[in-house]
Design a protein around this motif. Structure first.
Motif, PDB file in Angstrom:
ATOM      1  N   MET A 124       0.857  -1.181   0.000  1.00  0.00           N
ATOM      2  CA  MET A 124       0.000   0.000   0.000  1.00  0.00           C
ATOM      3  C   MET A 124       0.897   1.237   0.000  1.00  0.00           C
ATOM      4  O   MET A 124       1.607   1.498   0.979  1.00  0.00           O
ATOM      5  N   SER A 125       0.894   1.987  -1.090  1.00  0.00           N
ATOM      6  CA  SER A 125       1.760   3.152  -1.190  1.00  0.00           C
ATOM      7  C   SER A 125       1.354   4.216  -0.175  1.00  0.00           C
ATOM      8  O   SER A 125       0.227   4.233   0.323  1.00  0.00           O
ATOM      9  N   ASP A 127       0.566   7.244  -0.400  1.00  0.00           N
ATOM     10  CA  ASP A 127      -0.537   8.151  -0.737  1.00  0.00           C
ATOM     11  C   ASP A 127      -1.857   7.418  -0.943  1.00  0.00           C
ATOM     12  O   ASP A 127      -2.857   8.035  -1.295  1.00  0.00           O
ATOM     13  N   THR A 128      -1.876   6.118  -0.713  1.00  0.00           N
ATOM     14  CA  THR A 128      -3.111   5.339  -0.829  1.00  0.00           C
ATOM     15  C   THR A 128      -3.847   5.374   0.506  1.00  0.00           C
ATOM     16  O   THR A 128      -3.287   5.053   1.544  1.00  0.00           O
ATOM     17  N   HIS A 131      -7.449   0.275   0.826  1.00  0.00           N
ATOM     18  CA  HIS A 131      -7.268  -0.901  -0.027  1.00  0.00           C
ATOM     19  C   HIS A 131      -8.458  -1.809   0.221  1.00  0.00           C
ATOM     20  O   HIS A 131      -8.689  -2.250   1.358  1.00  0.00           O
ATOM     21  N   ARG A 152      -6.168  -0.469  -9.125  1.00  0.00           N
ATOM     22  CA  ARG A 152      -6.792   0.736  -8.575  1.00  0.00           C
ATOM     23  C   ARG A 152      -8.295   0.624  -8.780  1.00  0.00           C
ATOM     24  O   ARG A 152      -8.766   0.011  -9.740  1.00  0.00           O
ATOM     25  N   TYR A 170      -7.537   0.569   5.848  1.00  0.00           N
ATOM     26  CA  TYR A 170      -7.716   2.016   5.785  1.00  0.00           C
ATOM     27  C   TYR A 170      -6.619   2.755   6.540  1.00  0.00           C
ATOM     28  O   TYR A 170      -6.131   2.273   7.574  1.00  0.00           O
ATOM     29  N   MET A 193     -11.347   7.611  -4.479  1.00  0.00           N
ATOM     30  CA  MET A 193     -11.133   6.965  -5.784  1.00  0.00           C
ATOM     31  C   MET A 193     -10.940   7.997  -6.872  1.00  0.00           C
ATOM     32  O   MET A 193     -10.112   7.822  -7.779  1.00  0.00           O
ATOM     33  N   GLY A 196      -7.528   8.876  -7.172  1.00  0.00           N
ATOM     34  CA  GLY A 196      -6.597   7.778  -7.410  1.00  0.00           C
ATOM     35  C   GLY A 196      -5.967   7.218  -6.154  1.00  0.00           C
ATOM     36  O   GLY A 196      -4.875   6.650  -6.199  1.00  0.00           O
ATOM     37  N   LYS A 197      -6.663   7.347  -5.032  1.00  0.00           N
ATOM     38  CA  LYS A 197      -6.064   6.978  -3.751  1.00  0.00           C
ATOM     39  C   LYS A 197      -6.640   5.709  -3.130  1.00  0.00           C
ATOM     40  O   LYS A 197      -6.490   5.479  -1.930  1.00  0.00           O
ATOM     41  N   VAL A 198      -7.310   4.889  -3.935  1.00  0.00           N
ATOM     42  CA  VAL A 198      -7.862   3.626  -3.426  1.00  0.00           C
ATOM     43  C   VAL A 198      -7.379   2.475  -4.302  1.00  0.00           C
ATOM     44  O   VAL A 198      -7.614   2.458  -5.509  1.00  0.00           O
ATOM     45  N   SER A 199      -6.688   1.533  -3.695  1.00  0.00           N
ATOM     46  CA  SER A 199      -6.253   0.336  -4.407  1.00  0.00           C
ATOM     47  C   SER A 199      -7.224  -0.803  -4.117  1.00  0.00           C
ATOM     48  O   SER A 199      -8.097  -0.693  -3.251  1.00  0.00           O
TER      49      SER A 199
END
Length: 231
Positions: A124-125, A127-128, A131, A152, A170, A193, A196-199
């Motif tokens: 999990m990066s 900035d994410t 997940h 993503r 989370y 999302m 772009g912050k949800v894997s």
């Protein structure tokens, strides 16, 4: 890789669709194959390295407190987040429990699902913010929830959607601008999302939303059959 030490099991719902069973028993304490639904989650989370567990409650919450105690028999520390009658919805319930969840990424699991998902370390990066574990669409939810595209998740666009399993990892930052009180989780996720912050991942193993007495009965029969066969 992130190996969360904290997790939350959502157990505050009324379970209207499970009535009359839930008139006298909280949904996560309903039994399948001789074991309460919530116990399957606790055991799986402990196997994955979780040492601190938060359980929220509202409807018949004293039964959860009495049954789970301090978590010692499962080798985990359990604390409770009490909610008012009517509960706080998923987002509000998690937000209320944040001070108990350690300050780092944490698992959240719906107490009314059953799964053999192997909770483990997740990439999990920084900035994410979330997940999510996605599953194939069940018959009662054929339209799905979100699009999974190269690990993503998106809430808009063209393509086949998968169903959110009710299992997510989370970061507390996802809830940074939230007020105290009742609010749903989905709008927060859609907003994240869009940035772009949800894997996400697609889990193809066993998962069931225990939404009706018939599904509970079917799961009980399946698990008893599995145990009898030694699987």
């Amino acid at each position: 890789m992130i190996v969360p030490s904290h997790a939350m099991i959502l157990a505050a719902g009324r379970g209207e669709r499970m009535r009359p069973l839930t008139d006298t028993t909280p949904k996560p304490l309903l039994k399948v194959a001789g074991k309460a639904l919530i116990e399957y989650h606790i055991e799986a989370l402990v196997r994955a390295g979780v040492s601190h567990l938060v359980v929220n409650h509202a409807h018949l919450g004293e039964q959860l407190v009495d049954f789970l105690g301090d978590g010692g028999r499962w080798g985990v520390s359990i604390v409770f987040s009490a909610e008012p009658d009517g509960a706080l919805e998923t987002g509000g319930g998690i937000y209320r429990a944040l001070p108990l969840l350690g300050g780092g990424p944490f698992w959240v699991v719906n107490g009314d699902v059953w799964t053999d998902y192997p909770f483990a370390s997740v990439s999990m990066s920084a900035d994410t913010l979330a997940h999510l574990v996605m599953v194939n669409n069940p018959p009662h939810h054929p339209q799905g929830d979100f699009l999974l595209d190269h690990a993503r998740l998106r809430s808009n666009g063209v393509g086949a959607r998968l169903t959110f399993s009710g299992i997510g990892l989370y970061r507390p930052e996802l809830f940074a601008a939230c007020p105290d009180g009742a609010f749903p989780l989905a709008p927060l996720l859609r907003q994240a999302m869009a940035g772009g912050k949800v894997s996400g991942e697609h889990y193809a193993g066993r998962w069931l939303d225990i939404g009706t007495p018939q599904r509970l009965q079917d799961l009980d029969k399946a698990l008893r059959g599995r145990d009898a066969a030694g699987v």
